[in-house]
Scaffold this active site. Structure first.
Site, PDB file in Angstrom:
ATOM      1  N   GLN A   1       0.849  -1.198   0.000  1.00  0.00           N
ATOM      2  CA  GLN A   1       0.000   0.000   0.000  1.00  0.00           C
ATOM      3  C   GLN A   1       0.884   1.247   0.000  1.00  0.00           C
ATOM      4  O   GLN A   1       1.450   1.601   1.030  1.00  0.00           O
ATOM      5  CB  GLN A   1      -0.874  -0.041   1.263  1.00  0.00           C
ATOM      6  CG  GLN A   1      -1.793   1.135   1.456  1.00  0.00           C
ATOM      7  CD  GLN A   1      -2.330   1.188   2.902  1.00  0.00           C
ATOM      8  OE1 GLN A   1      -1.837   0.499   3.783  1.00  0.00           O
ATOM      9  NE2 GLN A   1      -3.332   2.023   3.122  1.00  0.00           N
TER      10      GLN A   1
ATOM     11  N   SER B   1       1.126   6.412   2.589  1.00  0.00           N
ATOM     12  CA  SER B   1       1.769   7.396   3.472  1.00  0.00           C
ATOM     13  C   SER B   1       3.037   7.979   2.867  1.00  0.00           C
ATOM     14  O   SER B   1       3.754   7.308   2.127  1.00  0.00           O
ATOM     15  CB  SER B   1       2.141   6.750   4.811  1.00  0.00           C
ATOM     16  OG  SER B   1       1.015   6.177   5.404  1.00  0.00           O
TER      17      SER B   1
ATOM     18  N   SER C   1       4.699  -1.230   4.293  1.00  0.00           N
ATOM     19  CA  SER C   1       4.935  -2.595   4.781  1.00  0.00           C
ATOM     20  C   SER C   1       5.094  -3.535   3.601  1.00  0.00           C
ATOM     21  O   SER C   1       4.336  -3.446   2.623  1.00  0.00           O
ATOM     22  CB  SER C   1       3.757  -3.066   5.632  1.00  0.00           C
ATOM     23  OG  SER C   1       3.522  -2.170   6.683  1.00  0.00           O
TER      24      SER C   1
ATOM     25  N   GLU D   1      -9.577  -1.012   5.890  1.00  0.00           N
ATOM     26  CA  GLU D   1      -8.445  -1.135   6.802  1.00  0.00           C
ATOM     27  C   GLU D   1      -8.942  -1.181   8.244  1.00  0.00           C
ATOM     28  O   GLU D   1      -8.355  -1.813   9.100  1.00  0.00           O
ATOM     29  CB  GLU D   1      -7.496   0.061   6.599  1.00  0.00           C
ATOM     30  CG  GLU D   1      -6.195  -0.057   7.361  1.00  0.00           C
ATOM     31  CD  GLU D   1      -5.109   0.877   6.826  1.00  0.00           C
ATOM     32  OE1 GLU D   1      -5.439   2.007   6.432  1.00  0.00           O
ATOM     33  OE2 GLU D   1      -3.945   0.450   6.808  1.00  0.00           O
TER      34      GLU D   1
ATOM     35  N   GLU E   1      -5.225   8.602  18.323  1.00  0.00           N
ATOM     36  CA  GLU E   1      -5.815   9.946  18.399  1.00  0.00           C
ATOM     37  C   GLU E   1      -6.793  10.166  17.240  1.00  0.00           C
ATOM     38  O   GLU E   1      -7.879  10.729  17.429  1.00  0.00           O
ATOM     39  CB  GLU E   1      -4.707  11.004  18.375  1.00  0.00           C
ATOM     40  CG  GLU E   1      -3.828  11.029  19.632  1.00  0.00           C
ATOM     41  CD  GLU E   1      -2.862   9.843  19.754  1.00  0.00           C
ATOM     42  OE1 GLU E   1      -2.490   9.272  18.699  1.00  0.00           O
ATOM     43  OE2 GLU E   1      -2.495   9.483  20.883  1.00  0.00           O
TER      44      GLU E   1
HETATM   45  C1  LIG Z   1       4.220  -0.657  11.424  1.00  0.00           C
HETATM   46  C2  LIG Z   1       3.605   0.313  10.463  1.00  0.00           C
HETATM   47  C3  LIG Z   1       3.250  -0.110   9.209  1.00  0.00           C
HETATM   48  C4  LIG Z   1       2.711   0.785   8.284  1.00  0.00           C
HETATM   49  N1  LIG Z   1       2.403   0.325   7.026  1.00  0.00           N
HETATM   50  C5  LIG Z   1       1.966   1.193   6.096  1.00  0.00           C
HETATM   51  C6  LIG Z   1       1.745   0.781   4.743  1.00  0.00           C
HETATM   52  O1  LIG Z   1       1.927  -0.396   4.405  1.00  0.00           O
HETATM   53  N2  LIG Z   1       1.358   1.694   3.841  1.00  0.00           N
HETATM   54  C7  LIG Z   1       1.143   2.992   4.182  1.00  0.00           C
HETATM   55  O2  LIG Z   1       0.778   3.755   3.312  1.00  0.00           O
HETATM   56  N3  LIG Z   1       1.346   3.440   5.445  1.00  0.00           N
HETATM   57  C8  LIG Z   1       1.756   2.575   6.403  1.00  0.00           C
HETATM   58  N4  LIG Z   1       1.998   3.016   7.692  1.00  0.00           N
HETATM   59  C9  LIG Z   1       1.861   4.446   7.993  1.00  0.00           C
HETATM   60  C10 LIG Z   1       0.748   4.822   8.956  1.00  0.00           C
HETATM   61  O3  LIG Z   1      -0.479   4.804   8.320  1.00  0.00           O
HETATM   62  C11 LIG Z   1       1.100   6.198   9.523  1.00  0.00           C
HETATM   63  O4  LIG Z   1       2.273   6.072  10.293  1.00  0.00           O
HETATM   64  C12 LIG Z   1       0.008   6.753  10.402  1.00  0.00           C
HETATM   65  O5  LIG Z   1      -1.103   7.088   9.638  1.00  0.00           O
HETATM   66  C13 LIG Z   1       0.473   7.989  11.192  1.00  0.00           C
HETATM   67  O6  LIG Z   1       1.070   8.938  10.363  1.00  0.00           O
HETATM   68  P1  LIG Z   1       2.480   9.600  10.709  1.00  0.00           P
HETATM   69  O7  LIG Z   1       3.412   8.513  10.998  1.00  0.00           O
HETATM   70  O8  LIG Z   1       2.816  10.541   9.643  1.00  0.00           O
HETATM   71  O9  LIG Z   1       2.236  10.367  12.067  1.00  0.00           O
HETATM   72  P2  LIG Z   1       1.574  11.808  12.202  1.00  0.00           P
HETATM   73  O10 LIG Z   1       0.358  11.863  11.394  1.00  0.00           O
HETATM   74  O11 LIG Z   1       2.618  12.816  12.009  1.00  0.00           O
HETATM   75  O12 LIG Z   1       1.151  11.769  13.722  1.00  0.00           O
HETATM   76  C14 LIG Z   1       1.999  12.161  14.789  1.00  0.00           C
HETATM   77  C15 LIG Z   1       1.147  12.275  16.034  1.00  0.00           C
HETATM   78  O13 LIG Z   1       0.186  13.321  15.850  1.00  0.00           O
HETATM   79  C16 LIG Z   1      -1.114  12.850  16.108  1.00  0.00           C
HETATM   80  N5  LIG Z   1      -2.088  13.546  15.288  1.00  0.00           N
HETATM   81  C17 LIG Z   1      -2.040  13.772  13.947  1.00  0.00           C
HETATM   82  N6  LIG Z   1      -3.136  14.421  13.546  1.00  0.00           N
HETATM   83  C18 LIG Z   1      -3.901  14.624  14.643  1.00  0.00           C
HETATM   84  C19 LIG Z   1      -5.170  15.225  14.879  1.00  0.00           C
HETATM   85  N7  LIG Z   1      -5.872  15.771  13.905  1.00  0.00           N
HETATM   86  N8  LIG Z   1      -5.659  15.231  16.130  1.00  0.00           N
HETATM   87  C20 LIG Z   1      -4.951  14.660  17.145  1.00  0.00           C
HETATM   88  N9  LIG Z   1      -3.767  14.091  16.989  1.00  0.00           N
HETATM   89  C21 LIG Z   1      -3.241  14.057  15.745  1.00  0.00           C
HETATM   90  C22 LIG Z   1      -1.033  11.371  15.806  1.00  0.00           C
HETATM   91  O14 LIG Z   1      -2.054  10.665  16.461  1.00  0.00           O
HETATM   92  C23 LIG Z   1       0.352  11.026  16.318  1.00  0.00           C
HETATM   93  O15 LIG Z   1       0.307  10.802  17.690  1.00  0.00           O
HETATM   94  C24 LIG Z   1       2.528   2.140   8.638  1.00  0.00           C
HETATM   95  C25 LIG Z   1       2.902   2.567   9.919  1.00  0.00           C
HETATM   96  C26 LIG Z   1       3.434   1.688  10.831  1.00  0.00           C
HETATM   97  C27 LIG Z   1       3.835   2.189  12.181  1.00  0.00           C
END
Ligand SMILES: Cc1cc2nc3c(=O)[nH]c(=O)nc-3n(C[C@H](O)[C@H](O)[C@H](O)COP(=O)(O)OP(=O)(O)OC[C@H]3O[C@@H](n4cnc5c(N)ncnc54)[C@H](O)[C@@H]3O)c2cc1C
Lengths: 373, 407
Positions: free
Chosen positions: B129, B132, B164, B247, B375
Site C-alpha cells: 500500500q 503514506s 509494509s 483497513e 488519536e
Molecule cells: C508498522 C507500520 C506499518 C505501516 N504500514 C503502512 C503501509 O503499508 N502503507 C502505508 O501507506 N502506510 C503505512 N503506515 C503508515 C501509517 O499509516 C502512519 O504512520 C500513520 O497514519 C500515522 O502517520 P504519521 O506517521 O505521519 O504520524 P503523524 O500523522 O505525524 O502523527 C503524529 C502524532 O500526531 C497525532 N495527530 C495527527 N493528527 C492529529 C489530529 N488531527 N488530532 C490529534 N492528533 C493528531 C497522531 O495521532 C500522532 O500521535 C505504517 C505505519 C506503521 C507504524
C-alpha cells in the site's frame, strides 16, 4: 522548609548536564546499543571517574568526596536524562551502598577507594531468573564460605570486578539469608540479552566459588531491604531524568510536526497527552525529592518515602517513554529515532529493583507498618 | 437474540473445523507461529497456506464466485476466522486481501478483477500500500507524490514511506497528486502499479525491534499506463476512502499476547505469595482485559449481524483496533512486570512463552500508529459517531500548494 536543592547542588547539576550533553549524547548511547561487543562506554566511564562522580557519597577517609546522598541524586537525574551507558547504578547505588552499610573496616578499606576512583566496578546479584526473589525461593546457597548456584540477570555482571550476592546460608526464611562479596575473576559469567542492550546484564554461575560474608550471617534479607530502599531513590532520580527527556523530545516534535495544516501540538489530543506526561513527571520529581531528603537524613519513614519515589518514577518514565513514541507517529517506531532508547531504559529501570506491581504492594505495606508503629 | 449457530452455520463451522484439523496444527497456549518458523521463512509458508485455503474454498469467503471466492456471507467469514485462531497458521502477508480486493471490486475493470483477485486469494502475488508519505500520515490528503499525464501514460515522481512489505510485493496500490492547484482532497488520482517498474527503489527502514518490515519507496519517472488508474482523475480521495474503510474493519485476528496469554502466564507463574493468578492486583487487571477482549469480539458479532441484514459497517468499527492495540501493549508490558527482576530477559529459550511478552513490547507501539493512530480513531468516534462539532480545518478551500507544512 526548603524543598529544593542547594546552590552548590544546582551548580553540580548544571555542570553534570553540560558534561553529559557533550560526553553522552544519543550517539554514544546508540553505539552501545548497536555494538553487541560493547557492554558500556569505557571512555565516558573514565571521564566520569576523573570528575570523581563514583566517590560522591563515599566518605573522604575512603577516598571519596564525602558528599551526601542528595548530591548523588543530582547526578542520577542527569545520568537518567542522558541514558548514560555505564555501570554507575550497579557500582554506586548498589555495591558501594552495600559496603557503606554493612562492610567491615577491612572490606571498606579494600574496596571503597577503588570504587571511588571508578577503578573497580561492583554489581549486585539478587534475581534468579524470571519471578520474584523471596527467602523461600532463593536457591544460590552458601556453605563453608563457598557459593553455588545461578544469578540472572545481574546488571553489569559481565563487566564488574566483584559482586554482592544474596544467598541462602541457613533455612529457607528471612533469617537464613546472608550477603556475600565475591571476586568475579574466574567466575563463570555470560552476557544475556535484555530489553535494553545499552545496559549490560549477565548470568553468573557459582560453583563452589569462594565468598566472604558482608554483614552478619542471617542478616542478608534485612540488609537487602535497606540497600534496595536507598537504591530506589537513586533509581527514581534516573527515571525522573529519563521521563523529562522523553517529555522534552515529545514537546519539541509536537511543535514542529504538521498534520492537516497545523502543528500536531495544537490538537488537544496531543496537548493533553503532553500535559499528562508533565504532571506525572513533576509528581515523580516531588516524590523523589522527598526520598532524597529521607535517605540523607535517615528519616523514620524512609521506606515509605523510597517506595513512593520508586512507584511514581517508574510510572512516570514508562508512561512518558511510551507516549513519546506515540507522539512521533511512524517516526517513533523506527530504530533511527531515539524514542525507543528511552522506552527500553524505562522498562529495564522499572524491573531491575523489582517490578511496579511489587513496589506498589511494598508501598502500602510500608504505610501499614508506619501507621502501626 | 441467539448466540448459537443456525443449522446452516453449524454445518459450515463443522466443515471448517474438520478441514483445519486435517490441514493444520492445533495451537497450544502461548504458541506463536512466527516464533516457530522465523520471519524470513514466513512468506513462502504463507503462500502455501493461502493456496491450500483457496483450493478448499476458504480464501475470500465473501468474495464473489466469479473472482475465485466462495460467494459466502460475512457470518461465514467470521466463523472461519473464529476457528482458524485455534490453529497455528501463517498470517496473510501484504495488503491484498484486506485492502486491495475491496477496492478492486468497486473500481477495477472486469478483466483486472478476473486476473488479480484470484491471484491475491492464492497469494501468488503480494500487494503493498503506497499511501503514506514523510509529510502525510494521519493527514493522508497531504500527499505530494506527483502524477503527470503524458499521452496514454502517467509519470510519477515522489516518495512514499512506511510501506509494509514493499520489498516482497509484486504490485501496489498508489495515491498521487495530479493537480497541486486544486483543493487538497480534490487533486488526487489513484493507480495500481507493478513494483518491478523502472524507477521504483525500495529501501528498508529498521524498526524498534531491529527487524525491517516497512520501507521507504522512491518513485522516479515511473510510467504507469492510464489503464491502471482506479477511479476518475482527481477522484483519488474517494477511492482511498474505500480502501481505508476496509483497513479499519477488524479481521478479528488477535496477535499475541492477548487475554489468553496473560491469563496463562498468571496461572503458571509463582510470585511472592503463590501463583500470580491468586493475587488481587493481577486479577483486577485480568478482569479488565477479559471484558475488553470479549467486548471487542462480541461487538464485532453485532456488526456482522448488522452487515448480514444489509447495513454497512460504520465508524464504530474504530473501537476494535483502538482497544485491541493499546490492550496488547499493556498486556506485553504487564507480563514483563509480572516476571519481575527477570522480566527484561529476551531469550526465547528461557523466558516464559518464548519471550512473546518481551518481543511484543517492542512491536506493540506500531499497533497504535499504523492504520489510523489512537488519536485519529478517537477523533473519528467523536466526530462521526457522536456527532460532535468537527475540528476547525485550516487546510480546506485553498490550493494544496499554499498550505503550511512542518517537519
Ligand atoms: C508498522 C507500520 C506499518 C505501516 N504500514 C503502512 C503501509 O503499508 N502503507 C502505508 O501507506 N502506510 C503505512 N503506515 C503508515 C501509517 O499509516 C502512519 O504512520 C500513520 O497514519 C500515522 O502517520 P504519521 O506517521 O505521519 O504520524 P503523524 O500523522 O505525524 O502523527 C503524529 C502524532 O500526531 C497525532 N495527530 C495527527 N493528527 C492529529 C489530529 N488531527 N488530532 C490529534 N492528533 C493528531 C497522531 O495521532 C500522532 O500521535 C505504517 C505505519 C506503521 C507504524
Amino acid at each position: 522548609m526548603n524543598f529544593d536543592f542547594s546552590d552548590d547542588q544546582r551548580m553540580l547539576r548544571d555542570q553534570a548536564q553540560k558534561f553529559l550533553t557533550d560526553q553522552s549524547p544519543p550517539r554514544v548511547v546508540r553505539d552501545v546499543l548497536e555494538d553487541s561487543a560493547k557492554a558500556y562506554d569505557e571512555k565516558l566511564w573514565g571521564e566520569m571517574a576523573a570528575l570523581g562522580w563514583m566517590g560522591t557519597a563515599i566518605p573522604e577517609e575512603y577516598g571519596g568526596a564525602g558528599l551526601c546522598p542528595e548530591d548523588l541524586c543530582v547526578l542520577a537525574e542527569e545520568l537518567g536524562r542522558s541514558l548514560a551507558p555505564t555501570p554507575f547504578s550497579s557500582s554506586v547505588y548498589l555495591a558501594t551502598e552495600a559496603l557503606l552499610l554493612a562492610g567491615s573496616e577491612d572490606q571498606k578499606q579494600k574496596y571503597l577507594p577503588d570504587l571511588a576512583m571508578g577503578e573497580t566496578i561492583g554489581c549486585f546479584a539478587l534475581a534468579e531468573g524470571v519471578g520474584v526473589p523471596t527467602p523461600k525461593n532463593i536457591s544460590v546457597t552458601a556453605s563453608n564460605g563457598a557459593l553455588s548456584g545461578v544469578k540472572e540477570p545481574v546488571a553489569d555482571g559481565d563487566v564488574a570486578n566483584f559482586v554482592v550476592v544474596l544467598a541462602r546460608s541457613g533455612a529457607a526464611d528471612e533469617r537464613g539469608m546472608s550477603l556475600y562479596l565475591v571476586d568475579l575473576d574466574g567466575v563463570d559469567r555470560e552476557s544475556v540479552e535484555t530489553i535494553d542492550p545499552t545496559r549490560s546484564h549477565a548470568r553468573l554461575t557459582f560453583n563452589g566459588t569462594s565468598a566472604e560474608l558482608l554483614g552478619a550471617e542471617g542478616e542478608g534479607w534485612d540488609l537487602v531491604q535497606k540497600i534496595i530502599d536507598r537504591a530506589a531513590v537513586y533509581f527514581a532520580f534516573e527515571q525522573v531524568g529519563g521521563a523529562q527527556a522523553s517529555l522534552d523530545m515529545a514537546v519539541d516534535y509536537a511543535k514542529n510536526r504538521f498534520a492537516f495544516g497545523r502543528p500536531i501540538g495544537s490538537y488537544q489530543a496531543i496537548k493533553h497527552k503532553l500535559a499528562d506526561m508533565y504532571i506525572a513527571t513533576e509528581l515523580a520529581r516531588s516524590n523523589a525529592y522527598y526520598g532524597a531528603w529521607a535517605i540523607t537524613t535517615g528519616a523514620p519513614d524512609v521506606s515509605v518515602a523510597a517506595a513512593a519515589a520508586r512507584v511514581a518514577a517508574s510510572e512516570a518514565f514508562n508512561h512518558a517513554a511510551r507516549e513519546n513514541i506515540q507522539t512521533h507517529g511512524g517516526m517513533g517506531f523506527t530504530w533511527e529515532f531515539d524514542c525507543h532508547m528511552y522506552y527500553r531504559r524505562a522498562k529495564i529501570l522499572s524491573l531491575n529493583l523489582g517490578g511496579e506491581r511489587r513496589w506498589k504492594d511494598r508501598l502500602i505495606s510500608q504505610l501499614e507498618a508506619r501507621n502501626a508503629a | 437474540m441467539d448466540f448459537t449457530d443456525t443449522p446452516e452455520d453449524a454445518e459450515f463451522r463443522a466443515e471448517v473445523r474438520g478441514w483445519l484439523t486435517a490441514n493444520a496444527e492445533e495451537k497450544k497456549p502461548g504458541a506463536i507461529y512466527k516464533a516457530k518458523y522465523g520471519e524470513a521463512a514466513l512468506i513462502p509458508l504463507s503462500q502455501e497456506w493461502q493456496t491450500k485455503k483457496f483450493k478448499a474454498g476458504f480464501s475470500g469467503i465473501t468474495t464473489p464466485l466469479e473472482y475465485g471466492g466462495r460467494g459466502g456471507t460475512q457470518i461465514q467469514q467470521a466463523i472461519y476466522d473464529q476457528e482458524e485462531v485455534n490453529f497455528l497458521v501463517p498470517r496473510h502477508i501484504g495488503s491484498g486481501i484486506p485492502l486491495v480486493i475491496p477496492t478492486l471490486l468497486v473500481y477495477a475493470k472486469e478483466e483486472d478483477k478476473k486476473q488479480f483477485i484470484p491471484e491475491i486469494l492464492r497469494s501468488d502475488k503480494l500487494w503493498c500500500q503506497l499511501f503514506s508519505e514523510p509529510s502525510a500520515g494521519s493527514d493522508l490528503g497531504g500527499i505530494r507524490t506527483r502524477s503527470e499525464r503524458d499521452g496514454d501514460d502517467w509519470v510519477i515522481n515522489g516518495q512514499k514511506i512506511w510501506t509494509s512489505n514493499a520489498q516482497h510485493a509484486d504490485l501496489a496500490i498508489l495515491v498521487t497528486r495530479s493537480d497541486p492547484d486544486a483543493e487538497k482532497h480534490k487533486g488526487l488520482t489513484y493507480f495500481y502499479v507493478d513494483m518491478k517498474s523502472p524507477g521504483i527503489e525500495v529501501r528498508p527502514i529498521k524498526q524498534i525491534s531491529g527487524m525491517a518490515n516497512f520501507n521507504e519507496v522512491f518513485l522516479t519517472d515511473v510510467r504507469i499506463p492510464d489503464s491502471q488508474r482506479l477511479g476518475e482523475e482527481g477522484e483519488g480521495w474517494r477511492v482511498a476512502i474505500t480502501t481505508l474503510m476496509n483497513e479499519r474493519v477488524s479481521s478479528g485476528a488477535r496477535p499475541a499476547p492477548d487475554f489468553e496469554d496473560i491469563f496463562g502466564l498468571a496461572r503458571d507463574l509463582e510470585i511472592e505469595d503463590g501463583p500470580a493468578i491468586a493475587n488481587a492486583a493481577v486479577r483486577e487487571k485480568l478482569a479488565h482485559w477479559y471484558i475488553q477482549a470479549r467486548g471487542v469480539d462480541l461487538t464485532r458479532m453485532r456488526t456482522l449481524t448488522a452487515m448480514s441484514r444489509g447495513q454497512t459497517p460504520g465508524p464504530e468499527n474504530s473501537i476494535s483496533k483502538l482497544v485491541s492495540a493499546f490492550k496488547r501493549q499493556e498486556i506485553a508490558l504487564f507480563g514483563m512486570d509480572l516476571m519481575d527482576m527477570g522480566g527484561g530477559l529476551m531469550s526465547r529459550e528461557t523466558t516464559p512463552m518464548r519471550a512473546v511478552f518481551q518481543e511484543a513490547a517492542l512491536e506493540a507501539p506500531s499497533g497504535r500508529i499504523a492504520a489510523g493512530t489512537d488519536e485519529i480513531l478517537r477523533n473519528i468516534i467523536g466526530e462521526r459517531v457522536l456527532g460532535l462539532p468537527r475540528e476547525v480545518r485550516v487546510d480546506k478551500d485553498k490550493p494544496f500548494r499554499d498550505l503550511p507544512t512542518g517537519v
